[in-house]
Design a protein around this motif. Structure first.
Motif, PDB file in Angstrom:
ATOM      1  N   LYS A  32      -5.548  12.791  -5.662  1.00  0.00           N
ATOM      2  CA  LYS A  32      -5.182  11.508  -5.065  1.00  0.00           C
ATOM      3  C   LYS A  32      -4.122  10.800  -5.907  1.00  0.00           C
ATOM      4  O   LYS A  32      -3.171  10.225  -5.371  1.00  0.00           O
ATOM      5  N   SER A  57       4.151   9.215  -3.482  1.00  0.00           N
ATOM      6  CA  SER A  57       4.491   8.083  -2.621  1.00  0.00           C
ATOM      7  C   SER A  57       5.475   7.159  -3.319  1.00  0.00           C
ATOM      8  O   SER A  57       6.366   6.597  -2.691  1.00  0.00           O
ATOM      9  N   THR A  86       2.417   4.657   0.994  1.00  0.00           N
ATOM     10  CA  THR A  86       2.460   5.340   2.282  1.00  0.00           C
ATOM     11  C   THR A  86       1.615   6.605   2.208  1.00  0.00           C
ATOM     12  O   THR A  86       1.531   7.243   1.156  1.00  0.00           O
ATOM     13  N   PRO A  87       0.990   6.995   3.297  1.00  0.00           N
ATOM     14  CA  PRO A  87       0.162   8.200   3.266  1.00  0.00           C
ATOM     15  C   PRO A  87       1.012   9.442   2.996  1.00  0.00           C
ATOM     16  O   PRO A  87       2.082   9.606   3.576  1.00  0.00           O
ATOM     17  N   GLN A 122      -0.805  12.287  -5.237  1.00  0.00           N
ATOM     18  CA  GLN A 122      -0.251  11.810  -3.973  1.00  0.00           C
ATOM     19  C   GLN A 122       0.319  10.396  -4.106  1.00  0.00           C
ATOM     20  O   GLN A 122       1.360  10.087  -3.522  1.00  0.00           O
ATOM     21  N   LYS A 164       0.936  13.520   2.972  1.00  0.00           N
ATOM     22  CA  LYS A 164       0.205  14.701   3.437  1.00  0.00           C
ATOM     23  C   LYS A 164       0.184  15.757   2.332  1.00  0.00           C
ATOM     24  O   LYS A 164       1.166  15.960   1.636  1.00  0.00           O
ATOM     25  N   HIS A 188       0.849  -1.177   0.000  1.00  0.00           N
ATOM     26  CA  HIS A 188       0.000   0.000   0.000  1.00  0.00           C
ATOM     27  C   HIS A 188       0.889   1.233   0.000  1.00  0.00           C
ATOM     28  O   HIS A 188       1.902   1.279   0.689  1.00  0.00           O
ATOM     29  N   ASN A 235       6.742  11.982   1.555  1.00  0.00           N
ATOM     30  CA  ASN A 235       5.699  11.873   2.575  1.00  0.00           C
ATOM     31  C   ASN A 235       4.801  13.108   2.601  1.00  0.00           C
ATOM     32  O   ASN A 235       3.932  13.227   3.448  1.00  0.00           O
TER      33      ASN A 235
END
Length: 133
Positions: A90, A97, A47-48, A93, A50, A45, A102
């Motif tokens: 999205k 990633s 990584t989130p 982002q 910000k 997955h 990050n």
């Protein structure tokens, strides 16, 4: 004279029937028995990441710029759903990633109608950042 063609026909039919092989049904390939249950590989997955919309939020934080990133959402024809800026953001982002970032500093998001291959397209651009805590 009439007997000769009939004899040749009978011989040829008999000769062809001798060349046929008996019917053997195809057997399915047997699978080897599994001794232990197969384990599913864990999916990676992203990584989130910000999302920063204002550069002032980064003033007190040390960070490293990893490069430009973008995200898009295409509306192929007039019958398709309209392009979504949230989807483009999205995807930006997710690309960040992939660069081991990050955080993303958002530069702009817009919907354009002159994109090649798309009726309309939502595009977001930003900078991928590695922010230290």
């Amino acid at each position: 004279m009439r007997v000769l063609p009939l004899c040749l026909l009978a011989l040829s039919l008999t000769g062809c029937s001798l060349l046929q092989k008996p019917y053997q049904p195809i057997t399915p390939i047997e699978k080897p028995a599994q001794t232990e249950p197969a384990r599913a590989k864990p999916t990676a997955h992203p990584t989130p990441v910000k999302l920063y919309t204002d550069a002032a939020e980064l003033v007190s934080k040390p960070f490293r710029d990893l490069g430009e990133v973008y995200g898009d959402d295409c509306q192929s024809s007039t019958q398709d759903s309209p392009p979504n800026i949230a989807t483009a953001r999205k995807r930006m982002q997710v690309r960040a990633s992939g660069m081991k970032a990050n955080a993303v500093l958002l530069h702009k998001c817009e919907i354009v109608s002159s994109a090649q291959g798309c009726y309309r397209q939502a595009i977001c651009q930003g900078s991928a950042l590695k922010v230290s805590n």
